[in-house]
Design a protein around this motif. Structure first.
Motif, PDB file in Angstrom:
ATOM      1  N   ALA A   1       0.843  -1.200   0.000  1.00 49.51           N
ATOM      2  CA  ALA A   1       0.000   0.000   0.000  1.00 49.51           C
ATOM      3  C   ALA A   1       0.872   1.242   0.000  1.00 49.51           C
ATOM      4  N   LEU A   2       0.319   2.310  -0.567  1.00 49.74           N
ATOM      5  CA  LEU A   2       0.929   3.631  -0.530  1.00 49.74           C
ATOM      6  C   LEU A   2      -0.136   4.611  -0.056  1.00 49.74           C
ATOM      7  N   GLY A   3       0.211   5.464   0.890  1.00 47.76           N
ATOM      8  CA  GLY A   3      -0.763   6.431   1.379  1.00 47.76           C
ATOM      9  C   GLY A   3      -0.154   7.814   1.515  1.00 47.76           C
ATOM     10  N   ASP A   4      -0.814   8.810   0.915  1.00 49.26           N
ATOM     11  CA  ASP A   4      -0.338  10.189   0.961  1.00 49.26           C
ATOM     12  C   ASP A   4      -1.518  11.127   1.178  1.00 49.26           C
ATOM     13  N   VAL A   5      -1.253  12.269   1.780  1.00 47.17           N
ATOM     14  CA  VAL A   5      -2.289  13.275   1.976  1.00 47.17           C
ATOM     15  C   VAL A   5      -2.185  14.329   0.879  1.00 47.17           C
ATOM     16  N   VAL A   6      -3.321  14.627   0.260  1.00 45.34           N
ATOM     17  CA  VAL A   6      -3.389  15.652  -0.776  1.00 45.34           C
ATOM     18  C   VAL A   6      -4.525  16.615  -0.440  1.00 45.34           C
ATOM     19  N   VAL A   7      -4.439  17.825  -0.969  1.00 45.17           N
ATOM     20  CA  VAL A   7      -5.518  18.795  -0.814  1.00 45.17           C
ATOM     21  C   VAL A   7      -6.063  19.131  -2.190  1.00 45.17           C
ATOM     22  N   VAL A   8      -7.384  19.034  -2.331  1.00 50.62           N
ATOM     23  CA  VAL A   8      -8.047  19.390  -3.576  1.00 50.62           C
ATOM     24  C   VAL A   8      -8.145  20.907  -3.658  1.00 50.62           C
TER      25      VAL A   8
ATOM     26  N   VAL B   1       3.047  16.833   1.308  1.00 52.19           N
ATOM     27  CA  VAL B   1       4.498  16.600   1.297  1.00 52.19           C
ATOM     28  C   VAL B   1       4.787  15.578   0.203  1.00 52.19           C
ATOM     29  N   GLU B   2       5.990  15.594  -0.295  1.00 50.61           N
ATOM     30  CA  GLU B   2       6.442  14.574  -1.245  1.00 50.61           C
ATOM     31  C   GLU B   2       7.323  13.588  -0.484  1.00 50.61           C
TER      32      GLU B   2
END
Length: 376
Positions: free
Chosen positions: A350-357, A366-367
């Motif tokens: 799994a890969l999980g990242d936070v993004v903002v629309v 963050v990268e």
């Protein structure tokens, strides 16, 4: 109260009252919704009564840390009243007439609804949930702080796994067998040093989904290790970061699954690049389609299991909207995009990242490297 009032102010609630021709709003409970409306970060069950004159927090007298702030706090004796009863009594003083319309969240406790319904007409509203989905700049700053703490925790994970020695089917770190409990302790220390609070949300999975903090197993060098971090910053907002690593894998199923989830992540970001107005259903379909393009079959009985694909992040580590259904994403929505694949025989990736629309695009907060190799 131990924090600021609602980060968006209350114009949204005034608009809801006006549109619904209602006179007041009442919330009864504890946790993140109470914190959102009042800034109170304790554990007590309380009530918030909102009228166009402003919010009033009804707190039990046992909570000594709540200051008396210019009429914004009213305390009640919990031996004599329930929070819902205290809210109903306060409404009786604030409203001019009986049979006023009062809005409440759908989850209001049954006893509170009964107290309020004696003199008021109740109507349900999801206004708080809708407001919480659209994060302000101050909220985004806080979530970014939490995300930076998650990065520190995952950096520490990579350092430990890269430095570990192989001994048969075991990994040794600092001369002792590396277990999920030892690794979790080191991660949490790094999160805390970076200004975050682990809050029991550091989960580690070996050959499977991340497990409860109570689990403690040896970490072998050849199996997938999935670390999922959702620390909170001191103001109460969470981040999220998930990566799957392997110290000495055979390059088989887990590599193909990693390529699939990496491209699923890219497909999600490409879909969200259209900005506000994308629906969670569109996002879900693109993620599933991309995983399917690599031969992973999401249908029941295939043996392939597509993990939770994402959800909102904020005052709760998981909150609406889930990446599914028909919800339309507004500018300011913060999501954990989390494509994952599980197989009973081969493992979990799994890969999980936070993004903002944003209004016209999407931005990761963050990268962070996607590689499965701890040393890269």
């Amino acid at each position: 109260m131990s924090g600021d009032l609602s980060p968006r102010g209350f114009d949204w609630l005034d608009a809801e009252l006006s549109e619904r021709e209602a006179d007041a709003f009442v919330h009864v409970g504890s946790g993140s919704t109470l914190r959102y409306l009042t800034g109170y970060d304790g554990e007590a069950t309380a009530a918030v009564v909102y009228t166009p004159d402003g919010p009033v927090l009804c707190m039990p007298t046992a909570v000594e840390s709540v200051p008396e702030t210019s009429g914004a706090v009213r305390q009640f004796d919990p031996r004599e009243k329930r929070p819902g009863q205290a809210a109903a009594d306060l409404l009786g003083k604030l409203l001019d007439a009986s049979a006023d319309t009062v809005l409440t969240p759908p989850t209001i406790p049954h006893d509170a609804a009964l107290y309020l319904a004696v003199d008021c007409e109740l109507a349900s509203t999801d206004a708080v949930e809708r407001a919480r989905r659209e994060k302000t700049e101050s909220e985004l700053t806080r979530i970014t702080v939490a995300q930076s703490a998650a990065v520190a925790g995952l950096d520490r994970t990579r350092e430990i796994l890269a430095a570990a020695d192989q001994s048969g089917d075991r990994l040794l770190w600092d001369g002792d067998v590396l277990t999920t409990a030892r690794l979790r302790g080191a991660i949490d220390a790094a999160v805390a040093a970076a200004g975050g609070l682990p809050c029991g949300t550091t989960l580690i999975g070996v050959d499977g989904p991340p497990k409860s903090v109570r689990a403690d197993i040896q970490i072998p060098p050849s199996r997938t290790i999935t670390v999922s971090l959702s620390p909170r910053e001191p103001g109460g907002y969470h981040g999220h970061l998930t990566r799957t690593l392997v110290v000495d894998g055979d390059g088989g199923w887990e590599r193909r699954a990693h390529v699939a989830v990496t491209n699923g992540r890219s497909a999600a970001l490409a879909t969200l690049d259209a900005g506000a107005g994308v629906t969670t259903g569109e996002l879900h379909r693109e993620l599933v389609a991309e995983l399917g393009a690599y031969g992973f079959d999401p249908t029941t009985g295939s043996g392939d299991i597509i993990a939770n694909l994402g959800y909102g992040v904020g005052l709760d580590p998981r909150e609406p909207p889930a990446v599914d259904g028909t919800a339309e994403l507004a500018a300011g929505t913060v999501l954990a995009i989390r494509p994952g694949l599980a197989d009973d025989e081969h493992g979990y990736v799994a890969l999980g990242d936070v993004v903002v629309v944003e209004e016209d695009g999407v931005r990761p907060l963050v990268e962070y490297p996607l590689s499965m190799e701890p040393g890269s």
